[in-house]
Each structure stands twice: as C-alpha cells, then as structure tokens.
Design an enzyme around this catalytic site. Structure first.
Site, mmCIF file in Angstrom:
data_model
loop_
_atom_site.group_PDB
_atom_site.id
_atom_site.type_symbol
_atom_site.label_atom_id
_atom_site.label_comp_id
_atom_site.label_asym_id
_atom_site.label_seq_id
_atom_site.Cartn_x
_atom_site.Cartn_y
_atom_site.Cartn_z
ATOM 1 N N TYR A 158 0.832 -1.209 0.000
ATOM 2 C CA TYR A 158 0.000 0.000 0.000
ATOM 3 C C TYR A 158 0.865 1.258 0.000
ATOM 4 O O TYR A 158 0.473 2.301 -0.497
ATOM 5 C CB TYR A 158 -0.969 -0.015 1.194
ATOM 6 C CG TYR A 158 -2.263 0.710 0.895
ATOM 7 C CD1 TYR A 158 -3.071 0.321 -0.170
ATOM 8 C CD2 TYR A 158 -2.671 1.798 1.654
ATOM 9 C CE1 TYR A 158 -4.248 0.986 -0.455
ATOM 10 C CE2 TYR A 158 -3.854 2.467 1.381
ATOM 11 C CZ TYR A 158 -4.624 2.054 0.324
ATOM 12 O OH TYR A 158 -5.804 2.716 0.036
ATOM 13 N N LYS A 165 -3.721 8.240 2.279
ATOM 14 C CA LYS A 165 -4.976 8.036 3.027
ATOM 15 C C LYS A 165 -4.888 8.676 4.413
ATOM 16 O O LYS A 165 -5.874 9.180 4.937
ATOM 17 C CB LYS A 165 -5.304 6.542 3.140
ATOM 18 C CG LYS A 165 -5.699 5.884 1.821
ATOM 19 C CD LYS A 165 -6.891 6.568 1.160
ATOM 20 C CE LYS A 165 -7.442 5.781 -0.006
ATOM 21 N NZ LYS A 165 -8.356 6.572 -0.852
HETATM 22 P P1 NDP Z 1 -11.903 2.675 -9.209
HETATM 23 O O1 NDP Z 1 -10.697 2.427 -10.064
HETATM 24 O O2 NDP Z 1 -13.189 2.125 -9.681
HETATM 25 O O3 NDP Z 1 -12.066 4.230 -8.910
HETATM 26 C C1 NDP Z 1 -10.972 5.105 -8.805
HETATM 27 C C2 NDP Z 1 -11.382 6.341 -9.535
HETATM 28 O O4 NDP Z 1 -10.407 7.386 -9.398
HETATM 29 C C3 NDP Z 1 -11.517 6.084 -11.025
HETATM 30 O O5 NDP Z 1 -12.772 6.558 -11.470
HETATM 31 C C4 NDP Z 1 -10.379 6.899 -11.610
HETATM 32 O O6 NDP Z 1 -10.621 7.297 -12.929
HETATM 33 C C5 NDP Z 1 -10.381 8.062 -10.646
HETATM 34 N N1 NDP Z 1 -9.220 8.940 -10.795
HETATM 35 C C6 NDP Z 1 -7.898 8.598 -10.815
HETATM 36 N N2 NDP Z 1 -7.169 9.702 -11.033
HETATM 37 C C7 NDP Z 1 -8.017 10.756 -11.146
HETATM 38 C C8 NDP Z 1 -7.874 12.137 -11.388
HETATM 39 N N3 NDP Z 1 -6.676 12.699 -11.581
HETATM 40 N N4 NDP Z 1 -8.988 12.909 -11.454
HETATM 41 C C9 NDP Z 1 -10.217 12.377 -11.288
HETATM 42 N N5 NDP Z 1 -10.431 11.058 -11.062
HETATM 43 C C10 NDP Z 1 -9.333 10.267 -10.996
HETATM 44 O O7 NDP Z 1 -11.523 2.074 -7.770
HETATM 45 P P2 NDP Z 1 -12.264 2.099 -6.344
HETATM 46 O O8 NDP Z 1 -13.710 2.175 -6.508
HETATM 47 O O9 NDP Z 1 -11.640 0.964 -5.626
HETATM 48 O O10 NDP Z 1 -11.700 3.437 -5.670
HETATM 49 C C11 NDP Z 1 -12.526 4.478 -5.174
HETATM 50 C C12 NDP Z 1 -11.985 4.968 -3.848
HETATM 51 O O11 NDP Z 1 -12.163 3.949 -2.868
HETATM 52 C C13 NDP Z 1 -10.492 5.296 -3.828
HETATM 53 O O12 NDP Z 1 -10.270 6.426 -3.015
HETATM 54 C C14 NDP Z 1 -9.910 4.065 -3.163
HETATM 55 O O13 NDP Z 1 -8.642 4.309 -2.554
HETATM 56 C C15 NDP Z 1 -10.982 3.796 -2.133
HETATM 57 N N6 NDP Z 1 -10.953 2.483 -1.512
HETATM 58 C C16 NDP Z 1 -10.962 1.348 -2.270
HETATM 59 C C17 NDP Z 1 -10.924 0.108 -1.668
HETATM 60 C C18 NDP Z 1 -10.932 -1.148 -2.504
HETATM 61 O O14 NDP Z 1 -10.583 -2.214 -1.979
HETATM 62 N N7 NDP Z 1 -11.320 -1.099 -3.767
HETATM 63 C C19 NDP Z 1 -10.880 -0.044 -0.210
HETATM 64 C C20 NDP Z 1 -10.908 1.214 0.503
HETATM 65 C C21 NDP Z 1 -10.925 2.419 -0.142
HETATM 66 P P3 NDP Z 1 -10.134 6.293 -14.147
HETATM 67 O O15 NDP Z 1 -10.353 4.899 -13.739
HETATM 68 O O16 NDP Z 1 -10.970 6.726 -15.265
HETATM 69 O O17 NDP Z 1 -8.663 6.519 -14.303
#
Ligand code: NDP
Length: 263
Positions: A158, A165
């Site tokens: 991580y 985070k």
């Molecule tokens: P996703 O990949 O589905 O979502 C991440 C999103 O961040 C994507 O839509 C991505 O866009 C977007 N993103 C990245 N860079 C930028 C930027 N510069 N401007 C705008 N958007 C951006 O993954 P998750 O749903 O897993 O992630 C969502 C949140 O949940 C994050 O903060 C993650 O750390 C958190 N989280 C996730 C966990 C997990 O196990 N999945 C656990 C705990 C927290 P694109 O894909 O189009 O590049």
C-alpha cells in the site's frame, strides 16, 4: 426514513460497474437524490462514452469531465452546478491514484514525484473539491470520501497510498472543523478490500480479500452496495449529528488484533 428527495448529489470516481462510486451513486439515486457525475477525461473520449453508458439508468442531470489535477475543469464543474442546480447538497469524493511502482518495494525508494502525485490526486483533491462545494452548499451539506485501513496501519503493497490516506483522514477532520458552522458535514468511509480497477493495482488484492474472509468478524469482505448504503446514511439527515468521522465498513476487520494468529 432514508430520504434524499430534493438533494443534489455530485459523484466523482465512477470508472466502471465495479467502482465503489458506482455503488454509492446507485444508492443515492434509489433514495431519491438528483445525481450529477464527473468522469476522468482521456484524449480519445473512451471513458466519457463508457461511464456515460453505465450511468444512463440514473438519469444524471449533470455529466462533466473532471481531472482533479486540472484547475480549470474543477472550476467549470462548480460553475455549472451553480448555473444548473443553484445549490449542492452532497459531494462524493471517491478517487485515488498512485503509480504502480510506488505501491510496492522498499518504502525508502519512494520518489518525490510519486509521492507528490499520489498525495495531490488522492488527498489534496478532497480539500480542493470542498472549496468549490462550500459556497454552493447553502442549505448545509454532506461530503463523503473513501479511505482505507492502510492509512492507519502498515498494509503490504500500500506504501505511498497509505501516506495519502492518512493525509486524507486528517483533511476530513480539518474540513469538518471549518465547515461545521455552515452545517456542512465531512466524513470518510474506510471500506474493506473490494476488487476494482484501482485495487487491482495494489499487489495481491485477491489474497487480501481471502485474508479478510478468514479474520473479519463477519468472515467476508464487503460489497459496493454496502458501502453505498453507508454513504447514503452519511448523506442523509439520519446522520445529522455525525461529522469528522471515519466509519469502517469492513465487515469488522479493523477491530481484530494479532490478525492471522492461530492458537
Ligand atoms: P476505481 O478504479 O473504480 O475508482 C478510482 C477512480 O479514481 C476512477 O474513477 C479513476 O478514474 C479516478 N481517478 C484517478 N485519477 C483521477 C484524477 N486525476 N482525477 C479524477 N479522477 C481520478 O476504484 P475504487 O472504486 O476501488 O476506488 C474508489 C476509492 O475507494 C479510492 O479512493 C480508493 O482508494 C478507495 N478504496 C478502495 C478500496 C478497494 O478495496 N477497492 C478499499 C478502501 C478504499 P479512471 O479509472 O478513469 O482513471
């Protein structure tokens, strides 16, 4: 009753149907909120098309590009909200990014560029979006972000995202302290591991999920819908007394000490 009728909700971070933001957007819509969606634009317009198709069933009344590293796109988002919606009630910050190289290996090798980029996109963006939302949340509001245990404890693979985070969690508290007098609440959900595009960049996500299935009190990890339900609660009047908090939606994993110890 959980009712978001008449609330305008902006949801960031939908990449595909596995995204946590997609789970949240669906639950907000189900509770009656008017939905606006931002997507990360790419030169070929593929994300716009893909995300646009996915969110159609929610009838979003706003669909806007927003790279959180792009000031003019951020300004355009809030200007459009002001013009089309007049007010904003809910902001979902559900995005993060780190270069894959900065998620593994020796922590001392973390580059200045990698650190800056991960912190900018994954932590600072919350404060920047909150700044845009503040003058539009004229009836008060709720801001919800997504965090992870790796910002509190060391979690393998991580690395830089743990630092991001941690900065995000503290930003939630400073924002909550400032915005409380405007009746704007700011909270984070710390979700258990879920398979998504972003989490697949974290090495061994499936092993992490299997580990959680063995250790967590509920003997499983969580779903996007469960995170979406918790977010809908934090965005509703049912949580009107809660701000500056990190709510664990992780099947209870966070309470366990000596994880993996077998007597
Ligand atoms: P996703 O990949 O589905 O979502 C991440 C999103 O961040 C994507 O839509 C991505 O866009 C977007 N993103 C990245 N860079 C930028 C930027 N510069 N401007 C705008 N958007 C951006 O993954 P998750 O749903 O897993 O992630 C969502 C949140 O949940 C994050 O903060 C993650 O750390 C958190 N989280 C996730 C966990 C997990 O196990 N999945 C656990 C705990 C927290 P694109 O894909 O189009 O590049």
């Amino acid at each position: 009753m959980l009712d978001l009728t008449g609330k305008n909700a902006l949801v960031t971070g939908i990449a595909n149907n596995r995204s946590i933001a997609w789970g949240i957007a669906q639950q907000l819509h189900k509770a009656g909120a008017n939905i606006g969606v931002t997507y990360l634009p790419d030169p070929k317009g593929r994300f716009e098309k893909k995300v646009g198709e996915l969110v159609k069933p929610l009838n979003p009344s706003l669909f806007l590009p927003c790279d959180v590293q792009n000031e003019s796109q951020i300004e355009a988002v809030f200007e459009t909200i002001g013009q089309k919606w007049n007010k904003l009630d809910i902001l979902i910050h559900c995005l993060a990014f780190a270069d894959k190289n900065d998620l593994s290996g020796e922590f001392t090798n973390l580059s200045r560029e990698g650190f800056t980029k991960a912190l900018d996109i994954s932590a600072y963006s919350l404060t920047r979006l909150a700044k845009g939302a503040k003058p539009l949340m004229t009836d008060g509001g709720s801001i919800v972000t997504l965090t992870y245990l790796g910002g509190v404890k060391v979690v393998p693979n991580y690395n830089v995202m743990g630092v991001a985070k941690s900065a995000l969690d503290m930003s939630v508290r400073y924002l909550a302290a400032e915005l409380g007098s405007n009746n704007i609440r700011v909270n984070a959900i710390s979700a258990g591991p879920i398979r998504t595009l972003a989490s697949s960049a974290v090495g061994g996500i499936l092993d992490m999920i299997h580990h959680v299935e063995k250790i967590a009190p509920l003997r499983r990890t969580v779903t996007q819908t469960e995170v979406g339900n918790a977010a809908a609660f934090l965005c509703s009047d049912l949580s009107s007394g809660i701000t500056g908090q990190v709510l664990y939606v992780d099947a209870g994993y966070e309470i366990m000490g000596m994880a993996g110890f077998v007597s």
